[in-house]
Design a protein around this motif. Structure first.
Motif, PDB file in Angstrom:
ATOM      1  N   HIS A 154      -6.990   2.678  13.899  1.00  0.00           N
ATOM      2  CA  HIS A 154      -6.226   3.038  12.703  1.00  0.00           C
ATOM      3  C   HIS A 154      -5.222   4.178  12.911  1.00  0.00           C
ATOM      4  CE1 HIS A 154      -8.902   0.819   9.549  1.00  0.00           C
ATOM      5  NE2 HIS A 154      -8.494   0.048  10.546  1.00  0.00           N
ATOM      6  N   PHE A 186      -1.137   3.821  12.293  1.00  0.00           N
ATOM      7  CA  PHE A 186      -0.386   4.745  11.445  1.00  0.00           C
ATOM      8  C   PHE A 186       0.742   5.410  12.224  1.00  0.00           C
ATOM      9  CE2 PHE A 186      -0.016   8.633   8.779  1.00  0.00           C
ATOM     10  CZ  PHE A 186       0.301   7.980   7.602  1.00  0.00           C
ATOM     11  N   CYS A 218       3.587   3.125  12.408  1.00  0.00           N
ATOM     12  CA  CYS A 218       4.311   3.089  11.119  1.00  0.00           C
ATOM     13  C   CYS A 218       5.258   4.280  10.982  1.00  0.00           C
ATOM     14  CB  CYS A 218       3.329   3.089   9.948  1.00  0.00           C
ATOM     15  SG  CYS A 218       2.453   1.530   9.760  1.00  0.00           S
ATOM     16  N   PHE A 231       3.442  -4.923  16.091  1.00  0.00           N
ATOM     17  CA  PHE A 231       3.682  -5.798  14.934  1.00  0.00           C
ATOM     18  C   PHE A 231       3.329  -7.242  15.294  1.00  0.00           C
ATOM     19  CE2 PHE A 231       6.157  -4.177  11.162  1.00  0.00           C
ATOM     20  CZ  PHE A 231       5.855  -2.843  11.368  1.00  0.00           C
ATOM     21  N   ALA A 284      -0.177  -8.015  15.264  1.00  0.00           N
ATOM     22  CA  ALA A 284      -0.715  -8.120  13.897  1.00  0.00           C
ATOM     23  C   ALA A 284      -0.173  -9.347  13.164  1.00  0.00           C
ATOM     24  CB  ALA A 284      -0.391  -6.853  13.110  1.00  0.00           C
ATOM     25  N   GLY A 285       0.732 -10.093  13.816  1.00  0.00           N
ATOM     26  CA  GLY A 285       1.294 -11.282  13.175  1.00  0.00           C
ATOM     27  C   GLY A 285       2.405 -10.975  12.176  1.00  0.00           C
ATOM     28  N   VAL A 286       3.092  -9.854  12.374  1.00  0.00           N
ATOM     29  CA  VAL A 286       4.188  -9.460  11.473  1.00  0.00           C
ATOM     30  C   VAL A 286       5.468  -9.354  12.296  1.00  0.00           C
ATOM     31  CG1 VAL A 286       4.950  -7.730   9.788  1.00  0.00           C
ATOM     32  CG2 VAL A 286       2.490  -8.101  10.153  1.00  0.00           C
ATOM     33  N   LEU A 316      13.116  -4.813  11.578  1.00  0.00           N
ATOM     34  CA  LEU A 316      13.917  -3.581  11.653  1.00  0.00           C
ATOM     35  C   LEU A 316      13.909  -3.013  13.075  1.00  0.00           C
ATOM     36  CD1 LEU A 316      12.866  -1.899   8.278  1.00  0.00           C
ATOM     37  CD2 LEU A 316      15.083  -2.914   8.810  1.00  0.00           C
ATOM     38  N   GLU A 370      12.946  -2.922   2.558  1.00  0.00           N
ATOM     39  CA  GLU A 370      12.512  -3.696   3.724  1.00  0.00           C
ATOM     40  C   GLU A 370      11.466  -2.913   4.530  1.00  0.00           C
ATOM     41  OE1 GLU A 370      13.573  -6.818   4.928  1.00  0.00           O
ATOM     42  OE2 GLU A 370      12.529  -6.671   6.844  1.00  0.00           O
ATOM     43  N   LEU A 371      11.723  -1.628   4.764  1.00  0.00           N
ATOM     44  CA  LEU A 371      10.787  -0.796   5.539  1.00  0.00           C
ATOM     45  C   LEU A 371       9.427  -0.712   4.835  1.00  0.00           C
ATOM     46  CD1 LEU A 371      10.187   1.253   7.869  1.00  0.00           C
ATOM     47  CD2 LEU A 371      10.939   3.047   6.301  1.00  0.00           C
ATOM     48  N   GLU A 422       7.635  -4.080   5.120  1.00  0.00           N
ATOM     49  CA  GLU A 422       7.123  -4.398   6.454  1.00  0.00           C
ATOM     50  C   GLU A 422       5.899  -3.543   6.786  1.00  0.00           C
ATOM     51  OE1 GLU A 422       9.890  -4.567   9.727  1.00  0.00           O
ATOM     52  OE2 GLU A 422      11.408  -5.617   8.566  1.00  0.00           O
ATOM     53  N   LEU A 423       5.959  -2.247   6.445  1.00  0.00           N
ATOM     54  CA  LEU A 423       4.850  -1.358   6.814  1.00  0.00           C
ATOM     55  C   LEU A 423       3.570  -1.695   6.048  1.00  0.00           C
ATOM     56  CD1 LEU A 423       6.445   2.177   7.329  1.00  0.00           C
ATOM     57  CD2 LEU A 423       5.990   0.376   8.997  1.00  0.00           C
ATOM     58  N   VAL A 473       2.673  -4.608   4.963  1.00  0.00           N
ATOM     59  CA  VAL A 473       2.133  -5.858   5.511  1.00  0.00           C
ATOM     60  C   VAL A 473       1.497  -5.603   6.887  1.00  0.00           C
ATOM     61  CG1 VAL A 473       2.688  -8.205   6.289  1.00  0.00           C
ATOM     62  CG2 VAL A 473       3.727  -7.314   4.199  1.00  0.00           C
ATOM     63  N   PHE A 474       2.181  -4.808   7.715  1.00  0.00           N
ATOM     64  CA  PHE A 474       1.633  -4.467   9.042  1.00  0.00           C
ATOM     65  C   PHE A 474       0.292  -3.738   8.885  1.00  0.00           C
ATOM     66  CE2 PHE A 474       1.598  -1.155  12.530  1.00  0.00           C
ATOM     67  CZ  PHE A 474       1.176  -2.010  13.532  1.00  0.00           C
ATOM     68  N   LYS A 491      -2.421  -6.225   7.614  1.00  0.00           N
ATOM     69  CA  LYS A 491      -2.850  -7.127   8.686  1.00  0.00           C
ATOM     70  C   LYS A 491      -3.649  -6.381   9.759  1.00  0.00           C
ATOM     71  CE  LYS A 491      -1.303 -10.913   9.647  1.00  0.00           C
ATOM     72  NZ  LYS A 491      -1.755 -12.307   9.495  1.00  0.00           N
ATOM     73  N   SER A 492      -3.461  -5.057   9.852  1.00  0.00           N
ATOM     74  CA  SER A 492      -4.183  -4.253  10.853  1.00  0.00           C
ATOM     75  C   SER A 492      -5.454  -3.649  10.290  1.00  0.00           C
ATOM     76  CB  SER A 492      -3.279  -3.128  11.364  1.00  0.00           C
ATOM     77  OG  SER A 492      -2.083  -3.642  11.898  1.00  0.00           O
ATOM     78  N   GLY A 493      -5.747  -3.929   9.024  1.00  0.00           N
ATOM     79  CA  GLY A 493      -6.972  -3.423   8.416  1.00  0.00           C
ATOM     80  C   GLY A 493      -6.906  -1.970   7.972  1.00  0.00           C
ATOM     81  N   VAL A 494      -5.683  -1.404   7.933  1.00  0.00           N
ATOM     82  CA  VAL A 494      -5.530  -0.003   7.504  1.00  0.00           C
ATOM     83  C   VAL A 494      -5.216   0.033   6.008  1.00  0.00           C
ATOM     84  CG1 VAL A 494      -4.061   2.054   7.718  1.00  0.00           C
ATOM     85  CG2 VAL A 494      -4.802   0.826   9.768  1.00  0.00           C
ATOM     86  N   TYR A 504      -2.509   5.003   2.796  1.00  0.00           N
ATOM     87  CA  TYR A 504      -2.031   5.970   3.790  1.00  0.00           C
ATOM     88  C   TYR A 504      -0.506   5.872   3.936  1.00  0.00           C
ATOM     89  CZ  TYR A 504      -6.652   7.199   5.766  1.00  0.00           C
ATOM     90  OH  TYR A 504      -7.918   7.671   5.969  1.00  0.00           O
ATOM     91  N   ILE A 505      -0.044   4.618   3.990  1.00  0.00           N
ATOM     92  CA  ILE A 505       1.391   4.384   4.172  1.00  0.00           C
ATOM     93  C   ILE A 505       2.146   4.853   2.927  1.00  0.00           C
ATOM     94  CG2 ILE A 505       3.120   2.629   4.732  1.00  0.00           C
ATOM     95  CD1 ILE A 505       0.899   2.886   6.840  1.00  0.00           C
ATOM     96  N   ALA A 517       2.482   8.591   3.046  1.00  0.00           N
ATOM     97  CA  ALA A 517       3.425   9.045   4.080  1.00  0.00           C
ATOM     98  C   ALA A 517       4.868   8.754   3.669  1.00  0.00           C
ATOM     99  CB  ALA A 517       3.105   8.373   5.408  1.00  0.00           C
ATOM    100  N   LEU A 518       5.094   7.585   3.068  1.00  0.00           N
ATOM    101  CA  LEU A 518       6.452   7.231   2.655  1.00  0.00           C
ATOM    102  C   LEU A 518       6.953   8.177   1.558  1.00  0.00           C
ATOM    103  CD1 LEU A 518       6.169   3.332   2.663  1.00  0.00           C
ATOM    104  CD2 LEU A 518       7.711   4.678   4.110  1.00  0.00           C
ATOM    105  N   SER A 524       3.787 -13.639   7.201  1.00  0.00           N
ATOM    106  CA  SER A 524       2.767 -13.034   8.065  1.00  0.00           C
ATOM    107  C   SER A 524       1.395 -13.649   7.872  1.00  0.00           C
ATOM    108  CB  SER A 524       2.695 -11.532   7.781  1.00  0.00           C
ATOM    109  OG  SER A 524       3.966 -10.946   7.947  1.00  0.00           O
TER     110      SER A 524
END
Lengths: 293, 293
Positions: A167, A171, A174, A249, A252-254, A258, B184-185, B188-189, B191-192, B195-198, B202-203, B206-207, B290
């Motif tokens: 994890h 992050f 990202c 990415f 993870a299948g994404v 960008l 878009e960013l 994408e983040l 979804v990533f 798919k990564s189990g996070v 958190y994202i 941070a954004l 995805s």
């Protein structure tokens, strides 16, 4: 801090050296190792013990930090560490690597009776030296509690992302992915403004109002001034990073759409003798493609 | 404010209606016109005079506001305005159009003895109603000084970008281009991470730390909640905008690489019955691509 902990640090690139300095400044006993010896001198003056092999650096260590360039280097160094480390030793990996490589490393360490902690650093060496880095960590929670005081010698913030080893690396990907998107956006807008006859200071002001993060502000100014010989992070590092994001990415299948936009400019920069410029010099690739200079 | 100014407003879509309300709230005499009549009723109740043609709306006006969908509509409406407007009338164009179209319109107006002002609005109708929009204007500086009090009835900030007519439109393109890049960013983040189990919270955190602009925060939350039926700006509008950005960049000789990444998802959204969703529903296109849901 526990003064009886024996700490080793392997890999004295710019980031590894900065982390070593902070551990020494905190008064900790530290053994360092680097393949090329000359990087050890300033640290030796600060009190570090210098080892002549990974074996001698780690055989006595409770905690082993590593700071290496990529996944392949980390896998190779980890094999050497695990061949000589004490049972129960904690390996704190500060490198930016793939989430899937972190899973592989955790399993390798478990098999050898050691503990692997993912602990990538957000921030350049200067930020580490100013204790302004952010560290994300994930993995064995008992081990993380033990090492947090060490991470705090160079981090303004330590974010514990829990027990799933990958994890912290997800992050980190990202965060760096956000940064390349910002660099691409800033670069495209300045070039569009310049080609349209608009003073790019308007764009600079608007971007600063849009973004609050100081790292992005650095690039808003750097690309404005076209100051690419003062290197924050070089183009070779950028090339390694962008391919890492893409792989992460894709794993993870994404689709990393960008990142692919940025990759195209890094490739052109490397093909045109810009390997030692800051990675934000992709901006000059966009300028050239647009007929400027 | 000068109470003897005669003001007309043409185009009562969501944005035009919001601007008309603010001018009326400021106590100004306003004549409105819209091709489909039913949009005029709420404004009539607020005191607007309703015209039955562009000719009758503008023949007596000192200042004519327009708010229309695209460049073609604005060129067509402008021809009608110029056929009937008084000499010296000021046309305040609030639409998002191409920088080159603004140049063409300025020349057309000069030929007819009128003045064209570029005055695109950054902000959704809700922001206009709350007097929180930002207006960029460029063109004839004497005329701009006259109209600034009118722009201030709906704008928290009016940025005068000088005498070159296209500059306000270039800047508006830059701002909206930044917004699609952020959408878009963010998409994408999330979804990533998913798919990564996070945990994507958190994202989200941070954004929000990275971006300071409230409009971006709206999308950070909207895409997190996948709340695309509450429409800020619909997919059809997004489709129009992204093609406008691409054309504007290409006109300037700059490749709109980040816009092209976004365009691909808008195209897929429109081909899949998502035309009435918010444009940030491109996020669901990325999810589907995805393998999510």
């Amino acid at each position: 801090m526990q003064s009886n902990q024996k700490i080793a640090l392997i890999g004295l690139g710019k980031m590894g050296s900065a982390i070593a300095e902070k551990l020494l400044e905190a008064g900790l006993a530290l053994v360092v190792f680097n393949r090329t010896q000359n990087k050890t001198e300033p640290l030796q003056k600060m009190g570090a013990q210098v080892a002549d092999s990974i074996q001698s650096a780690v055989s006595d260590a409770d905690i082993v930090f590593t700071s290496v360039i990529d996944d392949e280097a980390l896998l190779s160094v980890s094999k050497e560490i695990l061949a000589h480390a004490k049972k129960g030793a904690i390996h704190v990996s500060t490198s930016t690597i793939l989430p899937n490589t972190a899973k592989e490393l955790e399993a390798m360490h478990e098999d050898a009776g050691c503990i692997y902690i993912a602990s990538p650093v957000l921030g350049i060496p200067k930020a580490v030296r100013a204790k302004k880095a952010t560290t994300f960590c994930s993995g064995n929670q008992t081990a993380i509690k033990k090492i947090i005081p060490l991470l705090e010698t160079y981090s303004a913030m330590v974010e514990n992302m829990g027990g799933s080893i990958s994890h912290a690396n997800v992050f980190k990907v990202c965060m760096n992915y956000s940064l390349i998107t910002a660099i691409e956006l800033i670069s495209e807008l300045y070039v569009f403004a310049e080609k349209s006859g608009v003073d790019k200071a308007y764009i600079q002001g608007a971007l600063k109002y849009m973004y609050s993060h100081p790292a992005v502000h650095v690039y808003i100014d750097k690309i404005y001034q076209r100051d690419f010989d003062q290197v924050n992070f070089d183009m070779k590092g950028g090339n390694k990073d962008v391919h890492l994001f893409q792989k992460a990415f894709l794993d993870a299948g994404v689709s990393p759409d960008l990142a692919s936009v940025f990759e195209s400019k890094v490739t052109e920069a490397l093909a045109n003798q810009m390997e030692n410029k800051d990675w934000s010099a992709v901006s000059d690739v966009i300028r050239r493609r647009s007929g400027l200079e």
